[in-house]
Scaffold this active site. Structure first.
Site, short mmCIF file in Angstrom:
data_model
loop_
_atom_site.label_atom_id
_atom_site.label_comp_id
_atom_site.label_asym_id
_atom_site.label_seq_id
_atom_site.Cartn_x
_atom_site.Cartn_y
_atom_site.Cartn_z
CG HIS A 1 -2.32 6.72 1.97
ND1 HIS A 1 -2.15 8.07 1.99
CD2 HIS A 1 -2.80 6.32 3.38
CE1 HIS A 1 -2.85 8.48 2.60
NE2 HIS A 1 -3.78 7.90 3.38
CE LYS B 1 -7.83 11.15 3.42
NZ LYS B 1 -6.79 9.70 3.55
CG HIS C 1 -2.64 5.89 10.14
ND1 HIS C 1 -3.72 6.78 9.70
CD2 HIS C 1 -2.06 7.08 10.89
CE1 HIS C 1 -3.60 8.11 10.38
NE2 HIS C 1 -2.50 8.43 10.83
#
Length: 146
Positions: A37, A64, A138
């Site tokens: 990310h 993804k 996350h």
């Protein structure tokens, strides 16, 4: 009466099971978060950027569906896990106090197998992350507040 080393070994092994994860383990989850990310200085934020970054970061086997890249500095992202740049959000997330420049890549096309095609959506918004031991681990793709 003489006791063998068996009970002592059992106590030692049980103690290992109760020991919290090491910093290396925490660090690996944080590094995985960064790999998926984080891109400090993107070169273009278009479809080609998404296709290149998704492949480079190993997110295309299978393709993804959605992934967001956060642009900026790591310190500001880490600060979401504390009070400096984050507030509690929901059960286990932290919401950034300041917006971040982001690029969301969405898979377009039917097959989950490469070659993967992505559509880029650049933006500037608050982000939600889950943290462990003061580090983001996350990114919550479902959170969106313009």
């Amino acid at each position: 009466m003489v006791m063998g080393q068996g009970p002592l070994l059992l106590v030692f092994m049980l103690g290992l099971g109760l020991t919290p994860p090491t910093l290396d383990q925490d660090d690996s989850r944080y590094k995985h978060f960064l790999t998926q990310h984080y891109d400090a200085k993107p070169k273009g934020r278009n479809d080609r950027y998404c296709e290149s970054m998704m492949e480079r970061r190993g997110l295309t086997t299978p393709c993804k569906d959605t992934n967001t890249f956060i642009h900026g500095n790591k310190g500001s992202i880490k600060a979401i896990c504390g009070n400096k740049n984050g507030n509690p959000y929901g059960e286990a997330l932290r919401l950034s106090k300041s917006p971040f420049q982001i690029t969301t890549c969405r898979h377009v096309g039917g097959s989950p197998r490469p070659p993967c095609r992505y559509r880029a959506t650049p933006g500037f918004r608050h982000i939600a992350v889950a943290c462990e031991n003061g580090l983001p681990v996350h990114f919550d793709e479902s959170f969106f507040r313009p």
